[in-house]
Scaffold this motif. Structure first.
Motif, PDB file in Angstrom:
ATOM      1  N   PHE A 353       0.875  -1.177   0.000  1.00 54.27           N
ATOM      2  CA  PHE A 353       0.000   0.000   0.000  1.00 54.27           C
ATOM      3  C   PHE A 353       0.907   1.221   0.000  1.00 54.27           C
ATOM      4  N   VAL A 354       0.843   1.990  -1.077  1.00 56.35           N
ATOM      5  CA  VAL A 354       1.768   3.107  -1.264  1.00 56.35           C
ATOM      6  C   VAL A 354       1.115   4.416  -0.821  1.00 56.35           C
ATOM      7  N   VAL A 355       1.868   5.203  -0.063  1.00 51.32           N
ATOM      8  CA  VAL A 355       1.375   6.484   0.456  1.00 51.32           C
ATOM      9  C   VAL A 355       2.333   7.597   0.060  1.00 51.32           C
ATOM     10  N   THR A 356       1.754   8.720  -0.358  1.00 52.31           N
ATOM     11  CA  THR A 356       2.548   9.900  -0.714  1.00 52.31           C
ATOM     12  C   THR A 356       1.916  11.154  -0.135  1.00 52.31           C
ATOM     13  N   PHE A 357       2.719  11.918   0.591  1.00 49.39           N
ATOM     14  CA  PHE A 357       2.320  13.251   1.050  1.00 49.39           C
ATOM     15  C   PHE A 357       3.328  14.254   0.523  1.00 49.39           C
ATOM     16  N   THR A 358       2.889  15.485   0.300  1.00 49.45           N
ATOM     17  CA  THR A 358       3.798  16.577  -0.030  1.00 49.45           C
ATOM     18  C   THR A 358       3.421  17.776   0.835  1.00 49.45           C
ATOM     19  N   ASP A 359       4.167  18.865   0.685  1.00 52.90           N
ATOM     20  CA  ASP A 359       3.846  20.048   1.481  1.00 52.90           C
ATOM     21  C   ASP A 359       2.615  20.779   0.972  1.00 52.90           C
ATOM     22  N   GLY A 360       2.028  20.301  -0.131  1.00 58.13           N
ATOM     23  CA  GLY A 360       0.810  20.907  -0.650  1.00 58.13           C
ATOM     24  C   GLY A 360      -0.327  19.922  -0.860  1.00 58.13           C
ATOM     25  N   ASN A 361      -0.083  18.650  -0.552  1.00 60.85           N
ATOM     26  CA  ASN A 361      -1.104  17.617  -0.750  1.00 60.85           C
ATOM     27  C   ASN A 361      -0.953  16.554   0.331  1.00 60.85           C
ATOM     28  N   HIS A 362      -1.960  16.450   1.199  1.00 60.50           N
ATOM     29  CA  HIS A 362      -1.933  15.478   2.291  1.00 60.50           C
ATOM     30  C   HIS A 362      -2.924  14.340   2.064  1.00 60.50           C
ATOM     31  N   ASN A 363      -3.265  14.057   0.811  1.00 58.69           N
ATOM     32  CA  ASN A 363      -4.121  12.928   0.471  1.00 58.69           C
ATOM     33  C   ASN A 363      -3.233  11.765   0.049  1.00 58.69           C
ATOM     34  N   GLY A 364      -3.046  10.826   0.957  1.00 57.44           N
ATOM     35  CA  GLY A 364      -1.992   9.841   0.793  1.00 57.44           C
ATOM     36  C   GLY A 364      -2.201   8.766  -0.244  1.00 57.44           C
ATOM     37  N   SER A 365      -3.461   8.428  -0.569  1.00 58.94           N
ATOM     38  CA  SER A 365      -3.709   7.275  -1.438  1.00 58.94           C
ATOM     39  C   SER A 365      -4.946   7.493  -2.294  1.00 58.94           C
ATOM     40  N   ASP A 366      -4.946   6.884  -3.478  1.00 58.72           N
ATOM     41  CA  ASP A 366      -6.145   6.859  -4.323  1.00 58.72           C
ATOM     42  C   ASP A 366      -6.583   5.430  -4.613  1.00 58.72           C
ATOM     43  N   PHE A 367      -6.150   4.489  -3.748  1.00 60.30           N
ATOM     44  CA  PHE A 367      -6.485   3.075  -3.924  1.00 60.30           C
ATOM     45  C   PHE A 367      -7.966   2.819  -3.671  1.00 60.30           C
ATOM     46  N   VAL A 368      -8.659   2.228  -4.642  1.00 65.59           N
ATOM     47  CA  VAL A 368     -10.058   1.818  -4.493  1.00 65.59           C
ATOM     48  C   VAL A 368     -10.229   0.448  -5.133  1.00 65.59           C
ATOM     49  N   ASP A 369     -10.860  -0.460  -4.429  1.00 67.19           N
ATOM     50  CA  ASP A 369     -11.130  -1.805  -4.927  1.00 67.19           C
ATOM     51  C   ASP A 369     -12.613  -2.106  -4.722  1.00 67.19           C
ATOM     52  N   LEU A 370     -13.159  -3.045  -5.484  1.00 68.80           N
ATOM     53  CA  LEU A 370     -14.550  -3.458  -5.313  1.00 68.80           C
ATOM     54  C   LEU A 370     -14.589  -4.894  -4.812  1.00 68.80           C
ATOM     55  N   THR A 371     -15.407  -5.135  -3.778  1.00 63.64           N
ATOM     56  CA  THR A 371     -15.573  -6.469  -3.224  1.00 63.64           C
ATOM     57  C   THR A 371     -17.057  -6.813  -3.175  1.00 63.64           C
TER      58      THR A 371
END
Length: 381
Positions: A353-371
C-alpha cells in the motif's frame, strides 16, 4: 579532586539534560518514555462496530511497535473516547483530548460529521489529525496542513462504482444516503460521476444518522424502480433498506462505500447479503499475500482478535503511517516537526500500500477496490 575541565563538562551535560527535558515538557503528549495519541470514535450506538474495529487495528499496530522498543525509545499510548457517532460529543472529546489528556496528535477518528465538528478545534490548536475513517472532501478541500488523509476520497469511491455500473450498461442509478455531511458528500460524488457520463441520478432517498427507520426511503425507491442503489450510510440502516426491498419482484443491486462497515453489514444481512458490493480503500485483509496483510493478521492474532475486517485494517494502516512520521521526526519530537516529517513520506510502500504526502497535498492514497459479499457471508474480490 575533580579538575576544572571535567567539572565544566559535567555542568554542560547537566544544562543539556535540563534543556532537553524542558523541550520534551513543552510538547504535549510527549515524555522521555512515551507518546500519547488521542482518538474519538463511535464505541457505542448504531455505528459502534466501526469505532471498535478502528481502535482494534490501531492498538494492534501500537502493540507491535511497543514490543519492539517503541518509537525512538518511546512507547505509544492510545487514549480513545466514545462519541457515539454524534458531532457534539466528538467536539467535546477533541477538546478533552487536547486540553486535558494533552495528546500529541489525533488518530483514527470515525465519521464525517464527527470529524467536521472537530476540525476547527484541532486546527486552532495546531494538532495533527491523521487517518480519519472518512473520505469526505471537507478534510481535503481547502488544504489543511494538520490533516493527513491516508485513504481515498468518497469522490473516488463513488466514481469507481458509477464507472463500473455504466460500463455494465446500468444507468437507472439511485442513491440512498444518510442525511448529514457524510451522506451529502457521497451524494455529490455520485452526482459528479454521473455527470461525467452525461447522466442524472434516477432517485434519491435519505435516512437520519443513527436511525434504521427506512420506511419512507423504501417507498420512494420502490416507486422509482432503479436497477442499482448506491448507499451512503452506516451498516445498520443500509442493511435495513436492503432487507426491506428484498420482496420486490426484481430487487435492485446494492452498492456501498467503505464507511458502511463491511463485516457488520454482512453479519446484519445474513442470507440476503449475497451479491451486495462494497468499495474498499485498503487491501483485502483476508489473505496473507502482501507483507502488509501478513503483518496485520499476525498483529491481530497476538491481540487475540479473530474478527479480521477492512475497518480494523484501515486503523492498522493509519497507525503504520503515523508511526512512520514519528520515526522520521527523530528524538526531538514536536508537532510542527511531525508535520514536516510526514510530508517526506513520498511513494513509501507499506508492504503493498503506497502512500505519498507533499507540502501541498496530504491525500496519501487513491487506492479503491470493489468487493462482493458471497453466499456464505464472506467477501470476495
Amino acid at each position: 579532586m575533580v579538575g576544572r575541565r571535567e567539572l565544566l563538562r559535567a555542568v554542560v551535560a547537566l544544562v543539556g539534560l535540563v534543556f532537553g527535558v524542558a523541550a520534551i515538557a513543552q510538547t504535549p503528549g510527549v515524555t522521555a518514555s512515551s507518546i500519547r495519541i488521542g482518538q474519538s470514535a463511535a464505541l457505542s450506538g448504531a455505528a459502534a462496530e466501526l469505532g471498535t474495529e478502528m481502535r482494534q487495528g490501531i492498538e494492534a499496530y501500537f502493540a507491535t511497535v511497543n514490543a519492539a522498543g517503541g518509537v525512538n525509545g518511546r512507547r505509544l499510548e492510545l487514549v480513545s473516547l466514545d462519541d457515539g457517532y454524534e458531532p457534539d460529543r466528538a467536539a467535546q472529546n477533541t477538546r478533552t483530548l487536547i486540553e486535558d489528556e494533552q495528546v500529541f496528535a489525533l488518530l483514527g477518528y470515525v465519521g464525517t460529521p464527527t470529524s467536521e465538528a472537530s476540525l476547527p478545534i484541532f486546527t486552532e490548536a495546531r494538532v495533527p489529525f491523521v487517518g480519519a475513517f472518512t473520505g469526505a472532501e471537507l478534510l481535503r478541500d481547502p488544504f489543511n496542513r494538520y490533516i493527513f488523509n491516508v485513504r481515498a476520497s468518497y469522490y473516488q469511491e463513488t466514481g469507481r462504482i458509477v464507472d463500473h455500473l455504466v460500463a455494465a450498461g446500468t444507468t437507472r442509478i439511485a442513491v440512498f444516503h444518510q442525511n448529514d455531511s457524510y451522506g451529502r458528500a457521497g451524494l455529490e460524488g455520485v452526482r459528479r460521476a454521473m455527470e461525467r457520463h452525461g447522466l442524472e441520478i434516477h432517485a434519491v432517498a435519505t435516512v437520519e444518522r443513527n436511525s434504521t427507520d427506512v420506511a419512507e426511503a423504501t417507498r420512494i425507491l420502490t416507486a422509482a424502480e432503479p436497477v442499482a442503489i448506491i448507499q451512503i450510510s452506516a451498516y445498520a440502516s443500509c442493511a435495513a433498506l436492503i432487507k426491506a426491498m428484498q420482496d420486490l419482484r426484481v430487487p435492485p443491486q446494492f452498492f456501498n462505500v467503505s464507511f458502511v462497515g463491511s463485516r457488520p453489514l454482512a453479519e446484519a444481512l445474513g442470507d440476503v447479503g449475497r451479491g451486495v458490493i462494497v468499495s474498499q480503500v485498503v487491501p483485502f485483509p483476508f489473505s496473507g499475500v502482501s507483507p502488509l496483510v501478513r503483518t496485520y493478521r499476525e498483529a491481530m492474532e497476538r491481540q487475540g482478535t479473530t474478527n479480521l475486517s477492512f475497518t480494523s485494517m484501515e486503523g492498522f494502516l493509519a497507525a503504520m503511517v503515523t508511526v512512520e512520521g514519528l520515526r522520521r521526526s527523530g528524538e526531538d519530537l514536536t508537532r510542527e516537526g511531525f508535520v514536516r516529517a510526514m510530508e517526506t513520506i513520498r511513494g513509501h510502500d507499506f508492504g503493498g500500500f503506497v502512500v505519498t504526502f507533499t507540502d501541498g497535498n496530504h491525500n496519501g492514497s487513491d487506492f479503491v477496490d470493489l468487493t462482493m459479499i458471497s453466499r456464505d457471508g464472506r467477501f470476495i474480490r
